[in-house]
Every structure is written in structure tokens, then in C-alpha cells.
Write a protein that holds these residues in place. Structure first.
Motif, PDB file in Angstrom:
ATOM      1  N   LYS A   4      -4.367  12.666   0.720  1.00 54.26           N
ATOM      2  CA  LYS A   4      -3.401  12.625  -0.386  1.00 54.26           C
ATOM      3  C   LYS A   4      -3.227  14.031  -0.965  1.00 54.26           C
ATOM      4  CE  LYS A   4      -2.766  10.089  -4.722  1.00 54.26           C
ATOM      5  NZ  LYS A   4      -3.346   8.978  -5.521  1.00 54.26           N
ATOM      6  N   LEU A   5      -2.004  14.416  -1.207  1.00 60.95           N
ATOM      7  CA  LEU A   5      -1.729  15.736  -1.768  1.00 60.95           C
ATOM      8  C   LEU A   5      -2.233  15.812  -3.210  1.00 60.95           C
ATOM      9  CD1 LEU A   5       1.842  16.315  -0.342  1.00 60.95           C
ATOM     10  CD2 LEU A   5      -0.321  17.171   0.530  1.00 60.95           C
ATOM     11  N   GLY A   6      -2.775  16.947  -3.563  1.00 61.01           N
ATOM     12  CA  GLY A   6      -3.381  17.133  -4.875  1.00 61.01           C
ATOM     13  C   GLY A   6      -2.438  16.945  -6.049  1.00 61.01           C
ATOM     14  N   TRP A   7      -1.152  17.141  -5.849  1.00 61.29           N
ATOM     15  CA  TRP A   7      -0.211  16.999  -6.956  1.00 61.29           C
ATOM     16  C   TRP A   7       0.276  15.568  -7.145  1.00 61.29           C
ATOM     17  CZ3 TRP A   7       4.446  15.582  -4.821  1.00 61.29           C
ATOM     18  CH2 TRP A   7       4.731  16.032  -3.539  1.00 61.29           C
ATOM     19  N   ILE A  18       3.882  -4.181   9.445  1.00 61.78           N
ATOM     20  CA  ILE A  18       3.908  -3.283   8.295  1.00 61.78           C
ATOM     21  C   ILE A  18       5.350  -2.813   8.127  1.00 61.78           C
ATOM     22  CG2 ILE A  18       2.979  -1.168   7.321  1.00 61.78           C
ATOM     23  CD1 ILE A  18       0.582  -1.579   9.346  1.00 61.78           C
ATOM     24  N   ILE A  19       5.947  -3.206   7.018  1.00 58.65           N
ATOM     25  CA  ILE A  19       7.361  -2.920   6.750  1.00 58.65           C
ATOM     26  C   ILE A  19       7.449  -1.841   5.663  1.00 58.65           C
ATOM     27  CG2 ILE A  19       9.566  -3.911   5.988  1.00 58.65           C
ATOM     28  CD1 ILE A  19       8.493  -5.220   8.562  1.00 58.65           C
ATOM     29  N   PRO A  20       8.197  -0.764   5.887  1.00 53.24           N
ATOM     30  CA  PRO A  20       8.380   0.219   4.823  1.00 53.24           C
ATOM     31  C   PRO A  20       9.165  -0.416   3.665  1.00 53.24           C
ATOM     32  CG  PRO A  20       9.402   0.977   6.882  1.00 53.24           C
ATOM     33  CD  PRO A  20       8.902  -0.386   7.115  1.00 53.24           C
ATOM     34  N   ILE A  21       8.646  -0.289   2.472  1.00 54.10           N
ATOM     35  CA  ILE A  21       9.281  -0.917   1.305  1.00 54.10           C
ATOM     36  C   ILE A  21      10.705  -0.399   1.116  1.00 54.10           C
ATOM     37  CG2 ILE A  21       9.154  -1.137  -1.217  1.00 54.10           C
ATOM     38  CD1 ILE A  21       6.064  -1.318  -0.877  1.00 54.10           C
ATOM     39  N   GLY A  22      10.976   0.831   1.492  1.00 49.76           N
ATOM     40  CA  GLY A  22      12.299   1.412   1.311  1.00 49.76           C
ATOM     41  C   GLY A  22      13.419   0.727   2.068  1.00 49.76           C
ATOM     42  N   ILE A  23      13.126   0.012   3.158  1.00 48.70           N
ATOM     43  CA  ILE A  23      14.205  -0.649   3.911  1.00 48.70           C
ATOM     44  C   ILE A  23      14.495  -2.062   3.410  1.00 48.70           C
ATOM     45  CG2 ILE A  23      13.710   0.741   5.963  1.00 48.70           C
ATOM     46  CD1 ILE A  23      12.795  -1.975   7.298  1.00 48.70           C
ATOM     47  N   ILE A  24      13.685  -2.534   2.463  1.00 42.96           N
ATOM     48  CA  ILE A  24      13.897  -3.877   1.917  1.00 42.96           C
ATOM     49  C   ILE A  24      15.124  -3.860   1.026  1.00 42.96           C
ATOM     50  CG2 ILE A  24      12.901  -5.693   0.453  1.00 42.96           C
ATOM     51  CD1 ILE A  24      10.134  -4.774   1.527  1.00 42.96           C
ATOM     52  N   SER A  53       7.633   9.028   8.560  1.00 40.93           N
ATOM     53  CA  SER A  53       8.590   8.755   7.488  1.00 40.93           C
ATOM     54  C   SER A  53       9.301  10.009   6.979  1.00 40.93           C
ATOM     55  CB  SER A  53       7.879   8.074   6.306  1.00 40.93           C
ATOM     56  OG  SER A  53       6.941   8.971   5.725  1.00 40.93           O
ATOM     57  N   GLY A  54       8.687  11.162   7.194  1.00 39.84           N
ATOM     58  CA  GLY A  54       9.272  12.405   6.696  1.00 39.84           C
ATOM     59  C   GLY A  54       9.025  12.649   5.223  1.00 39.84           C
ATOM     60  N   VAL A  55       8.149  11.874   4.616  1.00 40.90           N
ATOM     61  CA  VAL A  55       7.807  12.058   3.201  1.00 40.90           C
ATOM     62  C   VAL A  55       6.293  12.212   3.072  1.00 40.90           C
ATOM     63  CG1 VAL A  55       9.853  10.901   2.298  1.00 40.90           C
ATOM     64  CG2 VAL A  55       7.820   9.564   2.767  1.00 40.90           C
ATOM     65  N   VAL A  56       5.794  12.537   1.884  1.00 37.12           N
ATOM     66  CA  VAL A  56       4.380  12.863   1.709  1.00 37.12           C
ATOM     67  C   VAL A  56       3.460  11.652   1.594  1.00 37.12           C
ATOM     68  CG1 VAL A  56       4.872  15.147   0.775  1.00 37.12           C
ATOM     69  CG2 VAL A  56       4.640  13.195  -0.777  1.00 37.12           C
ATOM     70  N   PHE A  57       4.009  10.458   1.573  1.00 33.33           N
ATOM     71  CA  PHE A  57       3.256   9.218   1.697  1.00 33.33           C
ATOM     72  C   PHE A  57       4.264   8.140   2.054  1.00 33.33           C
ATOM     73  CE2 PHE A  57       4.361   9.449  -2.811  1.00 33.33           C
ATOM     74  CZ  PHE A  57       4.970   8.224  -3.027  1.00 33.33           C
ATOM     75  N   VAL A 115       0.818  -1.213   0.000  1.00 36.77           N
ATOM     76  CA  VAL A 115       0.000   0.000   0.000  1.00 36.77           C
ATOM     77  C   VAL A 115       0.851   1.261   0.000  1.00 36.77           C
ATOM     78  CG1 VAL A 115      -1.783  -1.194   1.344  1.00 36.77           C
ATOM     79  CG2 VAL A 115      -0.191   0.304   2.507  1.00 36.77           C
ATOM     80  N   LEU A 116       0.233   2.331  -0.451  1.00 35.16           N
ATOM     81  CA  LEU A 116       0.732   3.674  -0.186  1.00 35.16           C
ATOM     82  C   LEU A 116      -0.195   4.236   0.874  1.00 35.16           C
ATOM     83  CD1 LEU A 116       1.366   5.177  -3.743  1.00 35.16           C
ATOM     84  CD2 LEU A 116       2.984   4.036  -2.216  1.00 35.16           C
ATOM     85  N   CYS A 117       0.355   4.767   1.944  1.00 33.97           N
ATOM     86  CA  CYS A 117      -0.458   5.347   3.004  1.00 33.97           C
ATOM     87  C   CYS A 117      -0.227   6.853   3.030  1.00 33.97           C
ATOM     88  CB  CYS A 117      -0.129   4.724   4.360  1.00 33.97           C
ATOM     89  SG  CYS A 117      -1.269   5.299   5.640  1.00 33.97           S
ATOM     90  N   HIS A 118      -1.333   7.588   2.997  1.00 37.02           N
ATOM     91  CA  HIS A 118      -1.284   9.043   2.990  1.00 37.02           C
ATOM     92  C   HIS A 118      -1.727   9.645   4.319  1.00 37.02           C
ATOM     93  CE1 HIS A 118      -0.667   9.089  -1.388  1.00 37.02           C
ATOM     94  NE2 HIS A 118      -1.552   8.107  -1.435  1.00 37.02           N
ATOM     95  N   CYS A 119      -1.820   8.814   5.377  1.00 41.43           N
ATOM     96  CA  CYS A 119      -2.263   9.359   6.667  1.00 41.43           C
ATOM     97  C   CYS A 119      -1.192  10.306   7.222  1.00 41.43           C
ATOM     98  CB  CYS A 119      -2.601   8.252   7.653  1.00 41.43           C
ATOM     99  SG  CYS A 119      -1.198   7.475   8.478  1.00 41.43           S
ATOM    100  N   ASP A 120      -1.640  11.239   8.030  1.00 41.70           N
ATOM    101  CA  ASP A 120      -0.715  12.221   8.608  1.00 41.70           C
ATOM    102  C   ASP A 120       0.342  11.561   9.484  1.00 41.70           C
ATOM    103  OD1 ASP A 120      -1.944  14.348   7.319  1.00 41.70           O
ATOM    104  OD2 ASP A 120      -3.261  14.800   9.018  1.00 41.70           O
ATOM    105  N   SER A 121      -0.022  10.471  10.175  1.00 45.40           N
ATOM    106  CA  SER A 121       0.924   9.783  11.052  1.00 45.40           C
ATOM    107  C   SER A 121       2.068   9.174  10.255  1.00 45.40           C
ATOM    108  CB  SER A 121       0.214   8.700  11.858  1.00 45.40           C
ATOM    109  OG  SER A 121      -0.771   9.271  12.676  1.00 45.40           O
ATOM    110  N   CYS A 122       1.757   8.510   9.142  1.00 40.16           N
ATOM    111  CA  CYS A 122       2.818   7.926   8.304  1.00 40.16           C
ATOM    112  C   CYS A 122       3.681   9.013   7.675  1.00 40.16           C
ATOM    113  CB  CYS A 122       2.223   7.014   7.225  1.00 40.16           C
ATOM    114  SG  CYS A 122       1.779   5.373   7.839  1.00 40.16           S
ATOM    115  N   LYS A 123       3.063  10.130   7.305  1.00 40.12           N
ATOM    116  CA  LYS A 123       3.837  11.240   6.745  1.00 40.12           C
ATOM    117  C   LYS A 123       4.844  11.758   7.768  1.00 40.12           C
ATOM    118  CE  LYS A 123       0.186  12.886   3.677  1.00 40.12           C
ATOM    119  NZ  LYS A 123      -0.796  13.957   3.453  1.00 40.12           N
ATOM    120  N   LYS A 124       4.393  11.951   8.988  1.00 37.38           N
ATOM    121  CA  LYS A 124       5.284  12.452  10.035  1.00 37.38           C
ATOM    122  C   LYS A 124       6.372  11.435  10.377  1.00 37.38           C
ATOM    123  CE  LYS A 124       3.387  16.422  11.363  1.00 37.38           C
ATOM    124  NZ  LYS A 124       4.096  17.677  11.393  1.00 37.38           N
TER     125      LYS A 124
END
Length: 145
Positions: free
Chosen positions: A128-131, A104-110, A39-43, A28-37
Motif C-alpha cells: 500500500k502506498l504511504g499516502w 472477483i468483480i471490480p466494483i467500478g464496472i458495477i 487496473s492501472g490505478v494504485v489499488f 476488498v481493496l487490493c494493493h498487490c502489484d498485479s492488481c495495480k498493473k
């Protein structure tokens, strides 16, 4: 089993390593505010594995856990990270009936190949951000239904 049926993951400093057996149950891509905070990224791109398919190796005791009470669901999640390098390692949700047995494992650390880890679901698209464009064939949920 093919080579991608057994994966490894690690933090940036490699103090913590994870063995992941089998394929993830959900990507999944998660756009919740908690995951954004967190991870430091927008999703955040996440893969869900059954807990019994995960082995964590932490010989130096660097794994730290944070009880995050900020999720929109009103429940808490446990976010694990490396005390040394700060890498986000995994999230568990002991209070959610559908995913309490998942990690739930962040795909980036794989480590290694990640091209096959294409998320086919998006959670919290209401945040989710409009852009950010929607992708064809991806199931979108306003929350984490």
C-alpha cells in the motif's frame, strides 16, 4: 430481495454484461502489484461473488482471458477483459483453495448504486502506498491470508 440483491455490470462499450445475484461475499481493496498493473490505478476495489451467482453475457465473443502468473502468492489468476474496449471484467483464481469458487468483480464496472459496496478488508497492505490512509474498522492483511 431488495433492488441491490440483483446487480448488473458491464464493460465500457457494453459488449459484455454480467448479472450478479445476491450480495457479494467480500468487498476488498487490493494493493498487490498485479492488481495495480491490471487496473492501472494504485489499488483495486473488488467484490467477491460465488461463481454460481454470476451470469456473463458476451454475444459478440469479446471476453478475453489472460493467465497472470505475477501474483505474490506464487499461484496464477485468470484475468478476463473486453477485447474491444479493454475493460477489466473479472478475476478468478482456480488454484487458491479458499476462493477457487469465487469470481472477483471490480466494483467500478458495477452499474448503478455503489455506495453500499464499501470495502471492509484490504489485501497486500505491505504494498500500500504511504499516502493512502487506513480506514477505521477495515481489516488489513499483509498478503491475501
Amino acid at each position: 430481495m431488495s433492488a441491490v440483491d440483483n446487480r448488473t455490470a458491464s464493460c465500457l462499450c457494453r459488449s459484455i454484461s454480467i448479472s450478479l445475484a445476491g450480495e457479494p461475499s467480500l468487498k476488498v481493496l487490493c494493493h498487490c502489484d498485479s492488481c495495480k498493473k491490471a487496473s492501472g490505478v494504485v489499488f483495486q476495489a473488488n467484490a467477491f461473488w460465488p461463481k454460481e451467482n454470476i451470469t456473463v453475457s458476451d454475444p459478440e465473443g469479446m471476453l478475453q482471458e489472460y493467465r497472470d502468473t505475477s501474483p505474490d502468492s506464487g499461484r496464477y489468476v485468470l484475468r478476463s477483459f473486453c477485447r474491444n474496449c479493454g475493460s477489466f471484467i473479472m478475476t478468478t483464481n482456480p488454484t487458491h483453495p479458499d476462493i477457487s469458487k469465487m469470481a472477483i468483480i471490480p466494483i467500478g464496472i458495477i452499474n448503478g448504486e455503489k455506495e453500499s459496496m464499501v470495502p471492509d478488508h484490504e489485501f497486500f497492505v505491505k504494498r500500500k502506498l504511504g499516502w493512502l490512509e487506513s480506514r477505521e474498522g477495515v481489516l488489513e492483511y499483509q498478503g491475501m491470508e
